[in-house]
Design an enzyme around this catalytic site. Structure first.
Site, PDB file in Angstrom:
ATOM      1  N   ASP A  38       0.835  -1.210   0.000  1.00 50.22           N
ATOM      2  CA  ASP A  38       0.000   0.000   0.000  1.00 50.22           C
ATOM      3  C   ASP A  38       0.863   1.250   0.000  1.00 50.22           C
ATOM      4  OD1 ASP A  38      -2.110  -1.674   0.102  1.00 50.22           O
ATOM      5  OD2 ASP A  38      -2.703  -1.212   2.160  1.00 50.22           O
ATOM      6  N   GLU A  39       1.947   1.204   0.788  1.00 43.76           N
ATOM      7  CA  GLU A  39       2.814   2.378   0.926  1.00 43.76           C
ATOM      8  C   GLU A  39       3.483   2.727  -0.406  1.00 43.76           C
ATOM      9  OE1 GLU A  39       2.786  -0.175   3.091  1.00 43.76           O
ATOM     10  OE2 GLU A  39       1.750   0.899   4.696  1.00 43.76           O
ATOM     11  N   TYR A  41       2.358   1.940  -3.430  1.00 43.44           N
ATOM     12  CA  TYR A  41       1.311   2.436  -4.321  1.00 43.44           C
ATOM     13  C   TYR A  41       0.993   3.900  -4.010  1.00 43.44           C
ATOM     14  CZ  TYR A  41      -3.185   2.904  -6.697  1.00 43.44           C
ATOM     15  OH  TYR A  41      -4.200   3.344  -7.511  1.00 43.44           O
ATOM     16  N   ASP A  42       0.768   4.185  -2.730  1.00 46.83           N
ATOM     17  CA  ASP A  42       0.409   5.548  -2.310  1.00 46.83           C
ATOM     18  C   ASP A  42       1.499   6.553  -2.644  1.00 46.83           C
ATOM     19  OD1 ASP A  42      -2.065   4.842  -1.342  1.00 46.83           O
ATOM     20  OD2 ASP A  42      -1.356   4.508   0.707  1.00 46.83           O
ATOM     21  N   GLU A 119     -13.239   9.532  10.808  1.00 49.32           N
ATOM     22  CA  GLU A 119     -13.587   8.108  10.819  1.00 49.32           C
ATOM     23  C   GLU A 119     -12.342   7.263  10.564  1.00 49.32           C
ATOM     24  OE1 GLU A 119     -16.491   7.894   7.659  1.00 49.32           O
ATOM     25  OE2 GLU A 119     -17.383   9.787   8.326  1.00 49.32           O
ATOM     26  N   LYS A 121     -10.223   4.644   8.616  1.00 53.25           N
ATOM     27  CA  LYS A 121     -10.223   4.236   7.205  1.00 53.25           C
ATOM     28  C   LYS A 121     -10.012   2.722   7.128  1.00 53.25           C
ATOM     29  CE  LYS A 121      -8.249   5.178   2.688  1.00 53.25           C
ATOM     30  NZ  LYS A 121      -8.068   3.740   2.376  1.00 53.25           N
TER      31      LYS A 121
END
EC number: 6.5.1.2
Length: 591
Positions: A38-39, A41-42, A119, A121
């Site tokens: 994820d890191e 990609y982000d 909220e 995530k």
């Protein structure tokens, strides 16, 4: 000429980044394959966005790096969203949050309050539910933001998605989009992977992939068997203005209709409160039964949301504040077992050395068997190390696709240092060596604890001195410390006549001490300094303390059943009573 070359390089860079994003999106959303963390990609997406902002001449209006995939998987028919279902822009630090806040501030009406609905995530799959007169009519994935895949039959198999909304004082709108996240609980994820492993089938690499693959099944029975979960996070289209609620109230409204919502949501009245919510979320994430990768910060006011509007990619009134972390992958070469002061046996992974955030990492704690089972870790596995802030890197996940020639991690049945019996503590999920001072691994730590500042406070008697005295078999138990003289310590490394004399003076001085120091110093598991003080105030002398009962301990304010059991178990052991008696026999004076 120079400027032209720079522009060519920039354009090439942007095109390459777009290709990467498209490839990753297509693999993830169409083929259910996660090729990067994820890191990664982000950070790649963030880099592309920044370059497109800076060099707008290369911005291709027909290209959107947030479109999920060029081809939505064609095994499902498509459903058009009643209102666009956009992704959120990601930010990674407080400075980015401040920039978002300033943009919001510029659009405020006179005297309007800046409230944010914050909220968690959840790391799952976004879903759009359309209810007509309170009855579920359709369910679709986000897709390209304009239309998504029809997963209605599968959504009907998710227990937490109501087929019919509950009635309350407010009648249902004729048509409403309720949006939320489909995910799989970590406990369920591990249970299913365990079952797949027993059948020698391919395991899911992470909970999000399992949730995504389970929702997008041709056979709804498979979806049903995967026990997916759902939380609502907002309203999309609604046909009547009376349902135009502010975000926080909208969540309460859909919850009153039977839509489950995540309970940690907070209405923050300042940026500082948002920051506090973010920091709190980092602390609780490891205790949740689902994965989160950040928080979502939404402008609470519906009126202000409409004024801020959306860009072609994102809403301007919401942001995803991701947890800052880095990830590196390496291999588990083996597992060692360490024994702590109180006997806790901790498995430690021996890693193929990897350079990570300025240091070479060779070992990582696996904490206990529960963590190993939860992550499905085995020897020879390729694992990802994650570090957030200044926290020591920890193993966050196993890359199951790279698994081969693995071996199960076998826990010892007796202590590897002293061969004493091992016991399991159900509450703490830990294995314990019962050897105490008989265990070489515990002895050094127990004696260091006994002479520490909060305990007997013997100045000058540090770890190096104690290690030498143990290795030379001069001391084994706390009482042996009070039998030392200059002749026994003068020859130790780092000691001379003067330092030896000073140390003996400190030992003699410590022989007159307080009860709480002795209780703390003898190292009763789960009894800290404040509990020791509490016990000393109640019992007044060592004799009363060692002859206490469980009922007596439970009557003391602040001492629960678990701590009471730990104390009684310690005092039941004749070896521990012998240690206390030996201290009294060397004329330890307890005030």
């Amino acid at each position: 000429m120079f400027k032209k070359n720079i522009n060519i390089k920039i354009k090439t860079k942007i095109l390459n980044l777009r290709k990467k994003i498209e490839m990753w999106n297509n693999n993830y959303y169409v083929k259910n394959l996660s090729l990067v963390s994820d890191e990664k990609y982000d950070s790649t997406l963030f880099e592309l966005n920044e370059l497109e902002k800076k060099y707008s001449m290369f911005l291709n209006t027909s290209y959107s790096n947030k479109i999920v995939a060029k081809n939505i998987c064609n095994k499902f028919k498509k459903i058009k969203h009643l209102s666009n279902m956009l992704s959120l822009e990601s930010i990674f630090n407080y400075k980015n949050l401040l920039n978002f806040h300033e943009k919001v501030k510029k659009n405020l009406f006179y005297n309007e309050k800046r409230y944010y609905c914050c909220e968690l995530k959840i790391d799952g799959l976004a879903i759009n539910l359309i209810y007509k007169n309170g009855i579920l009519d359709s369910a679709s994935t986000r897709g390209d933001g304009l239309q998504g895949e029809d997963v209605t039959k599968n959504a009907l198999e998710i227990k937490s998605i109501p087929h019919i909304l509950k009635k309350n004082n407010l009648s249902f709108p004729k048509k409403i989009e309720i949006r939320g996240e489909v995910f799989i609980k970590l406990s369920t994820f591990n249970k299913i992977n365990k079952m797949l492993k027993s059948k020698r089938k391919k395991l899911f690499s992470n909970a999000r992939n399992m949730a995504s693959g389970s929702l997008r099944q041709i056979n709804p029975k498979i979806t049903k068997n995967r026990s997916l979960s759902f939380y609502g996070y907002g309203i999309g289209y609604v046909n009547e203005k009376k349902y135009y609620y502010d975000q926080h109230d909208a969540l309460k409204l859909i919850n009153s209709w039977g839509i489950p919502i995540e309970k940690n949501t907070e209405l923050c009245k300042s940026l500082n409160e948002v920051k506090n919510f973010y920091e709190k979320s980092i602390k609780i994430r490891d205790y949740l039964d689902f994965n989160i990768d950040g928080i979502v910060v939404k402008v609470n006011s519906m009126k202000l949301q409409k004024k801020l509007g959306c860009s072609s990619k994102y809403p301007r009134w919401a942001i995803a504040y991701k947890f800052s972390s880095e990830e590196k992958c390496t291999k588990i070469l083996g597992v060692n077992f360490n024994v702590g002061r109180t006997g806790v046996i901790t498995p430690v992974a021996k890693l193929k050395p990897v350079y990570f955030m300025g240091t070479i990492i060779k070992y990582s704690s696996l904490h206990n068997k529960d963590i190993i089972d939860k992550l499905g870790i085995m020897i020879n596995d390729t694992v990802c190390l994650k570090k957030s802030g200044d926290v020591i890197p920890k193993i966050s996940r196993v890359i199951f696709e790279k698994r081969k020639n693995v071996k199960e991690i076998i826990f010892p049945k007796t202590c590897i240092f002293c061969k004493s019996k091992i016991e399991f503590c159900l509450r703490k999920k830990n294995l314990y060596c019962t050897g105490g001072f008989l265990c070489y691994a515990q002895r050094k730590q127990l004696l260091n604890h006994f002479v520490s500042r909060e305990a007997l406070n013997i100045k000058g008697m540090g770890n190096k001195i104690i290690s030498q005295l143990i290795e030379k078999k001069i001391i084994k138990y706390p009482s042996d410390i009070f039998k030392l003289n200059t002749d026994k310590i003068i020859f130790l490394k780092g000691m001379g006549l003067k330092s030896s004399e000073n140390l003996i003076k400190e030992i003699i001085k410590s022989k007159t001490t307080e009860l709480y120091r002795v209780i703390y110093g003898i190292g009763i598991p789960n009894v800290g300094i404040y509990t020791s003080m509490n016990l000393a105030n109640y019992y007044k002398n060592i004799s009363n303390f060692i002859n206490t009962s469980y009922e007596d301990l439970r009557s003391i304010k602040g001492i629960g059943s678990f701590t009471s059991n730990c104390i009684k178990k310690f005092l039941k052991d004749k070896r521990n009573i012998s240690i206390i008696s030996d201290l009294l026999n060397v004329n330890l004076k307890i005030k």
